[in-house]
Design a protein around this motif. Structure first.
Motif, PDB file in Angstrom:
ATOM      1  N   ALA A 241       0.427  -1.029   0.331  1.00  7.30           N
ATOM      2  CA  ALA A 241      -0.012  -0.128   0.123  1.00  7.30           C
ATOM      3  C   ALA A 241       0.640   0.672  -0.030  1.00  7.30           C
ATOM      4  O   ALA A 241       1.580   1.059   0.682  1.00  7.30           O
ATOM      5  CB  ALA A 241      -1.314   0.022   1.289  1.00  7.30           C
ATOM      6  N   ILE A 242       0.975   2.041  -1.074  1.00  7.16           N
ATOM      7  CA  ILE A 242       1.718   3.067  -1.553  1.00  7.16           C
ATOM      8  C   ILE A 242       1.657   4.125  -1.288  1.00  7.16           C
ATOM      9  O   ILE A 242       0.207   4.636  -2.034  1.00  7.16           O
ATOM     10  CB  ILE A 242       2.500   2.618  -3.051  1.00  7.16           C
ATOM     11  N   VAL A 243       1.772   5.731  -0.766  1.00  6.38           N
ATOM     12  CA  VAL A 243       1.309   6.981  -0.686  1.00  6.38           C
ATOM     13  C   VAL A 243       2.096   7.957  -1.290  1.00  6.38           C
ATOM     14  O   VAL A 243       3.019   7.662  -0.925  1.00  6.38           O
ATOM     15  CB  VAL A 243       0.761   7.456   0.851  1.00  6.38           C
ATOM     16  N   ASN A 244       1.981   8.723  -1.736  1.00  4.90           N
ATOM     17  CA  ASN A 244       2.442   9.364  -2.682  1.00  4.90           C
ATOM     18  C   ASN A 244       2.091  10.811  -2.516  1.00  4.90           C
ATOM     19  O   ASN A 244       1.122  11.659  -3.054  1.00  4.90           O
ATOM     20  CB  ASN A 244       3.389   9.749  -3.997  1.00  4.90           C
ATOM     21  N   PRO A 245       2.737  11.762  -1.313  1.00  8.16           N
ATOM     22  CA  PRO A 245       1.730  12.475  -0.871  1.00  8.16           C
ATOM     23  C   PRO A 245       2.151  14.401  -1.310  1.00  8.16           C
ATOM     24  O   PRO A 245       1.632  14.948  -2.218  1.00  8.16           O
ATOM     25  CB  PRO A 245       3.159  12.891   0.697  1.00  8.16           C
ATOM     26  N   ASN A 246       3.808  13.806  -3.102  1.00  8.27           N
ATOM     27  CA  ASN A 246       3.644  14.799  -4.040  1.00  8.27           C
ATOM     28  C   ASN A 246       2.386  14.663  -4.625  1.00  8.27           C
ATOM     29  O   ASN A 246       2.043  16.115  -5.282  1.00  8.27           O
ATOM     30  CB  ASN A 246       4.555  14.432  -4.571  1.00  8.27           C
ATOM     31  N   THR A 247       2.237  13.826  -5.387  1.00  8.06           N
ATOM     32  CA  THR A 247       0.498  13.656  -6.045  1.00  8.06           C
ATOM     33  C   THR A 247      -0.616  13.940  -6.162  1.00  8.06           C
ATOM     34  O   THR A 247      -1.583  13.376  -6.405  1.00  8.06           O
ATOM     35  CB  THR A 247       1.354  12.406  -7.241  1.00  8.06           C
ATOM     36  N   GLU A 248      -0.677  13.177  -4.346  1.00  5.26           N
ATOM     37  CA  GLU A 248      -2.027  13.446  -3.418  1.00  5.26           C
ATOM     38  C   GLU A 248      -2.741  11.965  -4.012  1.00  5.26           C
ATOM     39  O   GLU A 248      -3.382  11.744  -4.312  1.00  5.26           O
ATOM     40  CB  GLU A 248      -2.468  14.267  -4.012  1.00  5.26           C
ATOM     41  N   GLN A 249      -1.739  10.935  -4.535  1.00  3.88           N
ATOM     42  CA  GLN A 249      -2.335   9.386  -5.152  1.00  3.88           C
ATOM     43  C   GLN A 249      -2.096   8.326  -4.150  1.00  3.88           C
ATOM     44  O   GLN A 249      -0.972   8.209  -3.619  1.00  3.88           O
ATOM     45  CB  GLN A 249      -1.362   9.327  -6.797  1.00  3.88           C
ATOM     46  N   PHE A 250      -3.189   6.861  -4.405  1.00  2.00           N
ATOM     47  CA  PHE A 250      -2.738   6.011  -3.150  1.00  2.00           C
ATOM     48  C   PHE A 250      -2.957   5.056  -3.889  1.00  2.00           C
ATOM     49  O   PHE A 250      -3.933   4.759  -4.935  1.00  2.00           O
ATOM     50  CB  PHE A 250      -4.292   6.369  -2.131  1.00  2.00           C
ATOM     51  N   HIS A 251      -1.999   4.188  -4.139  1.00  2.00           N
ATOM     52  CA  HIS A 251      -1.969   2.886  -5.051  1.00  2.00           C
ATOM     53  C   HIS A 251      -1.559   1.604  -4.064  1.00  2.00           C
ATOM     54  O   HIS A 251      -1.362   1.571  -2.780  1.00  2.00           O
ATOM     55  CB  HIS A 251      -0.721   2.746  -5.823  1.00  2.00           C
ATOM     56  N   ILE A 252      -2.723   0.341  -4.200  1.00  2.00           N
ATOM     57  CA  ILE A 252      -2.521  -0.765  -3.642  1.00  2.00           C
ATOM     58  C   ILE A 252      -2.070  -1.753  -4.414  1.00  2.00           C
ATOM     59  O   ILE A 252      -2.520  -2.040  -6.358  1.00  2.00           O
ATOM     60  CB  ILE A 252      -4.120  -1.182  -3.299  1.00  2.00           C
ATOM     61  N   VAL A 253      -1.124  -2.884  -4.415  1.00  2.00           N
ATOM     62  CA  VAL A 253       0.069  -3.615  -5.045  1.00  2.00           C
ATOM     63  C   VAL A 253      -0.117  -4.384  -4.877  1.00  2.00           C
ATOM     64  O   VAL A 253       0.666  -5.239  -3.853  1.00  2.00           O
ATOM     65  CB  VAL A 253       0.836  -3.014  -5.891  1.00  2.00           C
ATOM     66  N   VAL A 254      -0.106  -5.909  -6.264  1.00  2.00           N
ATOM     67  CA  VAL A 254       0.369  -7.341  -5.399  1.00  2.00           C
ATOM     68  C   VAL A 254       0.511  -7.718  -6.844  1.00  2.00           C
ATOM     69  O   VAL A 254       0.330  -7.137  -7.727  1.00  2.00           O
ATOM     70  CB  VAL A 254      -1.120  -8.180  -5.130  1.00  2.00           C
ATOM     71  N   GLY A 255       0.917  -8.830  -6.405  1.00  2.00           N
ATOM     72  CA  GLY A 255       1.789  -9.690  -7.361  1.00  2.00           C
ATOM     73  C   GLY A 255       2.230 -11.018  -6.648  1.00  2.00           C
ATOM     74  O   GLY A 255       2.413 -11.230  -5.870  1.00  2.00           O
ATOM     75  N   LEU A 256       2.849 -11.817  -7.933  1.00  2.00           N
ATOM     76  CA  LEU A 256       3.375 -13.028  -7.193  1.00  2.00           C
ATOM     77  C   LEU A 256       4.262 -13.157  -8.557  1.00  2.00           C
ATOM     78  O   LEU A 256       4.900 -13.219  -9.728  1.00  2.00           O
ATOM     79  CB  LEU A 256       2.233 -14.012  -7.723  1.00  2.00           C
ATOM     80  N   SER A 257       5.877 -14.022  -7.448  1.00  3.86           N
ATOM     81  CA  SER A 257       6.831 -14.218  -8.314  1.00  3.86           C
ATOM     82  C   SER A 257       6.507 -15.652  -8.650  1.00  3.86           C
ATOM     83  O   SER A 257       6.176 -16.537  -8.269  1.00  3.86           O
ATOM     84  CB  SER A 257       7.867 -14.338  -6.781  1.00  3.86           C
ATOM     85  N   LEU A 258       7.111 -15.957  -9.803  1.00  6.66           N
ATOM     86  CA  LEU A 258       7.269 -17.422 -11.156  1.00  6.66           C
ATOM     87  C   LEU A 258       8.618 -17.854 -10.976  1.00  6.66           C
ATOM     88  O   LEU A 258       9.260 -16.919 -11.011  1.00  6.66           O
ATOM     89  CB  LEU A 258       6.672 -16.853 -12.349  1.00  6.66           C
TER      90      LEU A 258
END
Length: 258
Positions: A241-258
């Motif tokens: 879960a990532i917040v960028n205070p400069n762009t005022e955006q919030f991101h949720i990223v999930v992934g898996l390793s192959l």
């Protein structure tokens, strides 16, 4: 997963935060005034260095290949895509030395693509040094002209002790009219890994921020686990879960390793 440390790809901390560009990098950034700290390096010499080191170590090196499938490509707090991406890695390593290639290829039409080269050396006491060559397919890979180079060359410095991770990155050449980075651009990140949780904060100038000034751009938490399907097969998964205070955006990223 792309990281900001030279021990894997100088691509969450020196992996840069896991995750985070067929548009030119410069299309995602406004023109910014940035102080030039170093004379531009000779791009052909940098690429030649990659080739010489690879040839000299290939016979003794261990070869590895892998890939991450991520829901979105978020790098240093910035979103580089409109959907899921496949991120392959190919690497030779021996002792503390590693040289390889990392990429990100969006799975939707018109998605951002990236194909990087990197080399790094990690010391036993936690220090790591490296170089990353950022390249975005769709531009002329042989173009090394000052200001119009298709390559953005970055020096990477990392240090780890216990759960603490520190990373510093410095752009060595001027590719503002093509790859989109200016000479002297900086990014720093600090993080701490607990048993089941990572926390991190990063700040940078140049293309990292909207104004080009030095700003906090990347704050987040991450975790990972292995899903066990049988005694012989398990699937590593991770999320942030990532917040960028400069762009005022919030991101949720999930992934898996192959």
């Amino acid at each position: 997963m792309k990281k900001d440390t030279p021990t894997r790809k100088i691509f969450l901390f020196f992996v840069t935060t896991p995750l985070q560009k067929t548009k030119s990098f410069s299309q995602y950034n406004k023109k910014k005034d940035c102080v030039t700290y170093l004379k531009p390096v000779k791009m052909k010499k940098v690429i030649l260095l990659f080739a010489i080191v690879l040839a000299a170590t290939a016979a003794k090196a261990q070869f590895s290949v892998g890939a991450d499938l991520v829901s979105r490509y978020v790098f240093r707090g910035l979103d580089y895509g409109n959907g899921a991406a496949l991120q392959p890695t190919i690497e030779y390593s021996t002792g503390g030395f590693a040289i390889g290639a990392w990429g990100s290829y969006g799975l939707t039409a018109g998605s951002f693509t990236e194909a990087d080269l990197y080399l790094s050396y990690g010391f036993d006491f936690g220090l790591s040094l490296g170089l990353t060559d950022y390249y975005y397919p769709g531009t002329d890979w042989t173009n090394f002209e000052d200001k119009n180079s298709a390559h953005a060359i970055e020096f990477n410095l990392g240090y780890e002790t216990g759960g603490l991770s520190l990373a510093g990155n410095y752009m060595l050449n001027n590719s503002e009219d093509n790859a989109g980075a200016e000479n002297g651009t900086k990014y720093f990140e600090a993080g701490y890994s607990f048993d089941n949780l990572d926390i991190f904060i990063g700040a940078g100038d140049g293309w990292h921020s909207m104004s080009g000034d030095f700003e906090v751009v990347n704050i987040g938490i991450g975790t990972s686990k292995e899903i066990k399907f049988s005694e012989s097969f398990s699937l590593p998964v991770f999320g942030q879960a990532i917040v960028n205070p400069n762009t005022e955006q919030f991101h949720i990223v999930v992934g898996l390793s192959l």
